[in-house]
Enzyme design. Structure first.
Site, PDB file in Angstrom:
ATOM      1  N   HIS A  48      42.106  42.226  37.004  1.00  0.00           N
ATOM      2  CA  HIS A  48      42.617  40.953  37.478  1.00  0.00           C
ATOM      3  C   HIS A  48      41.891  40.455  38.678  1.00  0.00           C
ATOM      4  O   HIS A  48      41.000  41.157  39.185  1.00  0.00           O
ATOM      5  CB  HIS A  48      44.094  40.978  37.968  1.00  0.00           C
ATOM      6  CG  HIS A  48      44.258  41.882  39.420  1.00  0.00           C
ATOM      7  ND1 HIS A  48      43.969  41.167  40.614  1.00  0.00           N
ATOM      8  CD2 HIS A  48      44.180  43.241  39.745  1.00  0.00           C
ATOM      9  CE1 HIS A  48      44.017  42.365  41.413  1.00  0.00           C
ATOM     10  NE2 HIS A  48      44.161  43.475  40.970  1.00  0.00           N
ATOM     11  N   CYS A  49      42.008  39.142  38.935  1.00  0.00           N
ATOM     12  CA  CYS A  49      41.149  38.650  40.100  1.00  0.00           C
ATOM     13  C   CYS A  49      42.188  37.896  40.851  1.00  0.00           C
ATOM     14  O   CYS A  49      43.245  38.709  40.872  1.00  0.00           O
ATOM     15  CB  CYS A  49      40.027  37.511  39.582  1.00  0.00           C
ATOM     16  SG  CYS A  49      41.065  36.171  38.706  1.00  0.00           S
ATOM     17  N   ALA A  50      41.735  37.054  41.795  1.00  0.00           N
ATOM     18  CA  ALA A  50      42.659  36.672  42.761  1.00  0.00           C
ATOM     19  C   ALA A  50      43.734  35.950  42.419  1.00  0.00           C
ATOM     20  O   ALA A  50      45.106  36.088  42.892  1.00  0.00           O
ATOM     21  CB  ALA A  50      41.861  35.501  43.811  1.00  0.00           C
ATOM     22  N   THR A  51      43.782  35.494  41.292  1.00  0.00           N
ATOM     23  CA  THR A  51      44.814  34.582  40.572  1.00  0.00           C
ATOM     24  C   THR A  51      45.258  34.973  39.135  1.00  0.00           C
ATOM     25  O   THR A  51      46.569  34.537  38.631  1.00  0.00           O
ATOM     26  CB  THR A  51      44.646  33.141  40.909  1.00  0.00           C
ATOM     27  OG1 THR A  51      43.475  32.633  39.833  1.00  0.00           O
ATOM     28  CG2 THR A  51      44.426  32.653  42.165  1.00  0.00           C
ATOM     29  N   ARG A  52      44.399  35.640  38.479  1.00  0.00           N
ATOM     30  CA  ARG A  52      44.736  35.604  36.977  1.00  0.00           C
ATOM     31  C   ARG A  52      44.565  37.107  36.587  1.00  0.00           C
ATOM     32  O   ARG A  52      43.770  37.828  36.835  1.00  0.00           O
ATOM     33  CB  ARG A  52      43.629  35.017  36.126  1.00  0.00           C
ATOM     34  CG  ARG A  52      43.491  33.458  36.625  1.00  0.00           C
ATOM     35  CD  ARG A  52      42.271  32.698  35.715  1.00  0.00           C
ATOM     36  NE  ARG A  52      41.145  33.061  35.981  1.00  0.00           N
ATOM     37  CZ  ARG A  52      40.215  32.647  37.057  1.00  0.00           C
ATOM     38  NH1 ARG A  52      40.609  31.897  37.853  1.00  0.00           N
ATOM     39  NH2 ARG A  52      39.074  33.124  37.128  1.00  0.00           N
TER      40      ARG A  52
END
Length: 455
Positions: free
Chosen positions: A26-30
């Site tokens: 995952h990244c910051a939002t996804r």
């Protein structure tokens, strides 16, 4: 049951279950998923899950938009439900490779191998280009200063096979130090220098074996033989470690790997490449004589592809022959257009690259290209991304058409691109600049239109 758990379970349901997931991160939002069967991803149902704000496919990953903070919690639940928090998950690189075709896999291999050594090639390529420009402007360097510049500049390119075999062995999980020694064997001072053999200054060394006379030369500046031999050596070492008893492994495995690599490299690959070099020179000479600009297009388009193999040094023999017989060198013109076109493709790709580190690496690789050294740009940028490289080749071909139709030819050899203008001061400079401009414009335009950063 918490909301995060429910969302995680629903996502798993609509992506084909946990057994269909190769990698998740995952990244910051996804939430980012690499799936075994991409067709199992049910986009409509996933976007109807409460808390999901959208989804899309990019860079081989199905990305589910969850928002800051919430994505971390859903990711933790996915990891728990799949059991990946206990291990067993593929790396992103390996998971993405599952869906790659042969060209994408080759591109990835080149990127993995050359990325660690690109800064070295960029720096030395820049120094080499500047030195070439200074000396061809008629500046006489102090002999000591010239020798020191050779140490600074020529070391990396002279021992390029050692850097390549080191990186290949590391990439395939073998012993990098062994790879470095194997690469050094390819350029050992006891072997005839490949560049000197190509120019006719020295003869190959011949090995008489089973009634055959096998030519042996060094691999200075060569890439493809070192790449192939590095892969073979890595497979050889890893195979030996499976069968050699542990008590003998320290002695037998490196001994057999080095011996086998020497035999394969110098007695098998070497003679094959020697024959290829002869055929290549003959083929290029024949192509140049095709009328109506067709020959110019083919040679201009293919020249930088030959650079990948490291066989381009063999063209020195062709250039020497052209200058001796006619006093002019039309091959140099075709090379110059091809080099400028690769540089233009690199500029276009760099301008479309958002990653600051990649953009910086691209631009610093472009500078040596316009001074005549394209290896850093090819291996560090254009070739791994493929589209810029192909566009550069097409641009080089278009420049070659003009050069061929106009009868352009240099008065010397060994300098190209911007320094190459010095070979066209006999009234041809205007046409030379037009040819280079055609290559630049075509390569830049095609790359700008066709290249997308995620590629």
């Amino acid at each position: 049951m918490g909301k995060e758990r429910q969302v995680a379970e629903q996502i798993l349901q609509y992506v084909g279950g946990k057994e269909n997931i190769l990698n998740v991160e995952h990244c910051a939002t996804r939430l980012r998923l690499v799936l075994k069967d991409a067709g199992a991803f049910r986009k409509k149902e996933i976007e109807e899950i409460e808390g999901v704000k959208g989804s899309f496919l990019a860079s081989g990953q199905h990305q589910v938009v969850l928002g800051t903070g919430f994505v971390n919690k859903v990711y933790a639940e996915v990891m728990d439900l799949t059991g990946f928090d206990q291990g067993g998950m593929m790396t992103k690189a390996d998971a993405t490779a599952v869906h790659m075709n042969v060209f994408q896999m080759a591109s990835r291999l080149l990127g993995d191998v050359f990325l660690p050594i690109i800064p070295i090639l960029v720096a030395t390529g820049l120094f080499m280009g500047v030195r070439s420009l200074i000396t061809n402007l008629g500046v006489q360097l102090d002999p000591t200063l010239l020798s020191l510049s050779q140490v600074l500049i020529d070391t990396a390119f002279g021992f390029l096979p050692a850097l390549v075999t080191y990186s290949v062995m590391k990439r395939f999980g073998a012993s990098p130090a062994l790879g470095f020694v194997i690469g050094l064997m390819l350029v050992a001072p006891q072997l005839p220098n490949a560049n000197q053999v190509a120019s006719g200054a020295v003869e190959p060394m011949y090995l008489n074996l089973a009634g055959l006379s096998i030519p042996i030369v060094g691999y200075q500046g060569s890439v493809l033989p070192a790449l192939i031999l590095g892969i073979i050596a890595a497979k050889m070492e890893k195979g030996l470690r499976k069968v050699v008893p542990d008590v003998l492994d320290l002695i037998v495995t490196p001994f057999m790997t080095l011996l086998g690599s020497l035999v394969v490299g110098l007695v098998v690959i070497g003679p094959v490449m020697h024959l290829v070099e002869k055929w290549l020179v003959a083929a290029i000479a024949a192509l140049m004589n095709i009328p109506l600009g067709i020959g110019g297009f083919l040679v201009g388009a293919l020249q930088q592809a030959v650079v990948i193999t490291g066989l381009h040094h063999t063209f020195k023999a062709l250039e020497i022959e052209l200058l001796a017989n006619t006093g002019m060198n039309p091959f140099n013109t075709l090379v110059c257009g091809a080099i400028v076109a690769q540089g233009a493709a690199g500029i276009a790709a760099a301008l479309k690259t958002r990653d600051k580190k990649q953009k910086s690496l691209y631009f610093t690789s472009v500078v040596p290209a316009f001074l005549g050294i394209t290896e850093p740009l090819i291996f560090g940028g254009n070739l791994p991304r493929l589209i810029p490289f192909v566009c550069g080749c097409i641009g080089g071909g278009c420049a070659g058409v003009f050069s061929s139709l106009m009868g352009l030819a240099g008065t010397g050899m060994s300098i190209t691109a911007l320094p190459g203008m010095l070979l066209y001061l006999n009234g041809q400079l205007g046409k030379y600049l037009i040819a280079c401009s055609i290559g630049f414009a075509v390569a830049f335009g095609l790359t700008w239109v066709l290249y997308k950063e995620e590629e």
